[in-house]
Write a protein that holds these residues in place. Structure first.
Motif, short mmCIF file in Angstrom:
data_model
loop_
_atom_site.label_atom_id
_atom_site.label_comp_id
_atom_site.label_asym_id
_atom_site.label_seq_id
_atom_site.Cartn_x
_atom_site.Cartn_y
_atom_site.Cartn_z
N ALA A 21 66.77 60.57 23.71
CA ALA A 21 66.72 62.18 24.57
C ALA A 21 68.17 62.11 25.47
O ALA A 21 68.41 63.28 25.78
N GLN A 22 67.98 61.04 25.49
CA GLN A 22 69.44 60.63 26.45
C GLN A 22 70.53 61.64 26.01
O GLN A 22 71.84 62.33 26.45
N ALA A 23 70.39 61.33 24.34
CA ALA A 23 71.55 62.27 23.28
C ALA A 23 71.29 63.10 22.66
O ALA A 23 72.58 63.89 22.48
N GLY A 24 70.66 63.61 23.07
CA GLY A 24 70.08 65.22 23.20
C GLY A 24 70.06 65.45 21.51
O GLY A 24 69.43 66.65 21.03
N VAL A 25 69.39 64.35 21.30
CA VAL A 25 68.72 64.41 20.10
C VAL A 25 66.74 64.84 19.98
O VAL A 25 66.34 64.53 20.71
N ARG A 26 66.59 66.15 18.68
CA ARG A 26 65.07 66.33 18.34
C ARG A 26 64.33 65.05 18.33
O ARG A 26 64.49 65.32 17.25
N ALA A 27 63.39 64.87 18.83
CA ALA A 27 62.85 63.61 17.96
C ALA A 27 61.29 63.54 19.10
O ALA A 27 61.41 63.91 20.72
N VAL A 28 60.26 63.37 18.44
CA VAL A 28 58.84 63.33 19.31
C VAL A 28 58.45 61.36 18.77
O VAL A 28 58.58 61.58 17.37
N THR A 29 57.78 60.99 19.50
CA THR A 29 56.75 59.97 19.27
C THR A 29 55.35 60.13 19.46
O THR A 29 55.26 60.78 20.26
N LEU A 30 54.37 59.41 18.33
CA LEU A 30 53.58 59.65 18.27
C LEU A 30 52.79 57.89 18.08
O LEU A 30 53.22 57.28 18.37
N ASP A 31 51.97 57.97 19.56
CA ASP A 31 50.63 56.81 19.84
C ASP A 31 49.50 56.90 19.44
O ASP A 31 49.47 58.36 19.85
N ARG A 32 49.11 56.05 18.39
CA ARG A 32 46.97 56.36 18.49
C ARG A 32 46.38 55.87 19.87
O ARG A 32 45.67 56.29 19.71
N ASP A 33 47.74 55.44 20.53
CA ASP A 33 46.61 55.11 22.12
C ASP A 33 46.82 56.08 22.91
O ASP A 33 47.53 56.71 22.88
N VAL A 34 46.39 55.35 24.37
CA VAL A 34 46.77 56.02 25.86
C VAL A 34 47.11 55.12 26.44
O VAL A 34 46.78 54.35 26.62
N PHE A 35 48.32 55.68 27.41
CA PHE A 35 48.74 54.01 27.91
C PHE A 35 48.17 54.52 29.68
O PHE A 35 47.55 55.71 29.82
N PRO A 36 47.91 53.23 30.00
CA PRO A 36 48.24 52.36 29.86
C PRO A 36 46.93 51.35 29.22
O PRO A 36 45.41 52.36 29.39
N ARG A 37 47.77 50.48 28.39
CA ARG A 37 46.70 50.02 27.02
C ARG A 37 46.61 48.02 27.52
O ARG A 37 48.16 48.13 27.84
N PHE A 38 46.09 47.22 27.11
CA PHE A 38 46.38 45.82 27.20
C PHE A 38 47.43 45.35 26.45
O PHE A 38 47.22 46.28 24.33
N HIS A 39 48.49 44.77 26.81
CA HIS A 39 48.70 44.19 25.28
C HIS A 39 49.32 42.31 25.76
O HIS A 39 49.70 42.58 27.40
#
Length: 399
Positions: A21-39
């Motif tokens: 994002a800082q570099a101006g690149v069009r990116a999308v991130t997908l995660d199956r969980d909702v944060f916060p989640r235990f780790h």
């Protein structure tokens, strides 16, 4: 069409999303969980401090536990050693942090979003297809296309396990059983909070971790590289440790959890238009707390190679990530060799617990414990390179 698709929003994924994002690149991130989640994986290393600054992540004592160093204890012999990160080689960062991973991972994701990252939670990826000129990701919400894919799915290692390229590293830790203790006694909280050191208790065929955390929580775990490891073994180990009994007396205890399938490498970590990052690339026994650090630093190096390649239209090159993997292999091999010596040689007695250790070897060891492994003036790391403890041959499961 996105420039980059990132699967997984943990430390590796959020770091990559932030920097893209800082570099101006069009990116999308997908995660199956909702944060916060235990780790699990709560102990960080000093080498993280520069990447925190680059990400815009603020760490302070009002939220996280300051970590001065590491203590190694063998209650069977009475031996003890304390290593302060400030005593490492010149240039090694002097402290680290212990964190609640649920809150820490959410903070990394939140900071990435504040920098312009597009992170979508509760979206499970069901299929990945790599074509000559793009990648296609199918999720339970639809389809996405991009020029490049980053697998940041942690120990799920979506691409590696799908391609059967995850190879176990034998004779390292194979599982962990752990729990948390809250409402520690006031004197224990003060004792642990003053320095915030991780305590590594050496036991037969393994070790305990004792990690003090902000707010009076203590994370306690048991890792073994062989022998029986289940809830009963964990309870027996806790009962056998005077230190564990003293620190947790009267505390409120969480449920016991178990994690298995540790210690492996992905034998094919990248290819045309895709790369695996963090635990999707490799995971080592956590005795020296390298997991989060190597995930974030691997993401940083991957993004630094990917951004100019996208600008030049070279992102489809099969060897694009070869320099990144070579750089990260320095860290993976160094830590693997240190772990093998911890388990299978007399290094702990001869160096960790030595009454008069060689001062430069000790400094070099501390810098390694800090994660400062990309330097050419560490005599301890040179010793590891020169006399490797040989593992069993790493092969893919279908060989």
């Amino acid at each position: 069409m996105h420039d980059v698709l990132i699967v997984g929003a943990g430390p590796a994924g959020s770091t990559a999303a932030n920097l893209l994002a800082q570099a101006g690149v069009r990116a999308v991130t997908l995660d199956r969980d909702v944060f916060p989640r235990f780790h699990i994986g709560e102990s960080l290393l000093p080498i993280d401090l520069p990447i925190f600054a680059r990400l815009g992540v603020a760490m302070d004592r009002t939220r996280w536990q300051y970590k001065q160093g590491a203590e190694f204890i063998d209650e069977r012999t009475g031996e003890y050693a304390f290593f302060s990160f400030a005593d490492g080689l010149d240039g090694t960062p002097a402290h680290a942090w212990q964190v609640d991973r649920a809150a820490f991972d959410k903070m990394l994701a939140d900071v990435a979003v504040s920098r312009g990252a597009d992170i979508r939670f509760r979206e499970r990826v069901t299929d990945i297809a790599i074509a000559d000129d793009h990648v296609r990701v199918t999720s339970d919400r639809g389809e996405h296309r991009a020029r490049f894919l980053l697998d940041c799915t942690g120990q799920d290692a979506m691409l590696g396990r799908g391609a059967r390229t995850i190879a176990p590293l034998h004779e390292l830790g194979r599982a962990a059983v752990f729990c948390h203790f809250d409402d520690l006694a006031p004197d224990v909280r003060q004792e642990l909070g003053d320095q915030g050191n991780i305590k590594v208790l050496i036991v037969e065929d393994g070790w305990h971790w004792l990690i003090p955390m902000h707010g009076g929580r203590l994370s306690v775990g048991l890792v073994k590289w062989r022998g029986k490891l289940d809830d009963d073994a964990f309870e027996a180990a806790l009962a056998a440790s005077p230190l564990c009994r003293r620190l947790t007396a009267g505390a409120r205890r969480s449920d016991t959890r178990t994690i298995r399938n540790w210690s492996y490498k992905n034998t094919r970590p990248s290819g045309p238009r895709w790369a695996c990052v963090g635990d999707a690339c490799a995971f080592l026994d956590p005795v020296f707390s390298s997991g989060v650090s190597l995930a974030m630093l691997g993401a940083e190096r991957t993004v630094d190679a990917l951004v100019p390649a996208l600008a030049a239209g070279r992102e489809g090159a099969a060897d694009l990530m070869a320099p990144v993997h070579a750089s990260m292999e320095v860290a993976y091999v160094s830590f693997e060799q240190l772990i093998r010596r911890f388990y299978h040689t007399r290094m702990v007695s001869h160096l960790f617990f030595a009454r008069t250790p060689d001062p430069m070897l000790r400094k070099g060891l501390i810098s390694m414990l800090a994660g400062d492994v990309w330097r050419d003036d560490n005599p301890f790391q040179d010793m590891l390179r020169g006399s490797r403890v040989q593992p069993q041959r790493v092969t893919t499961p279908n060989e």
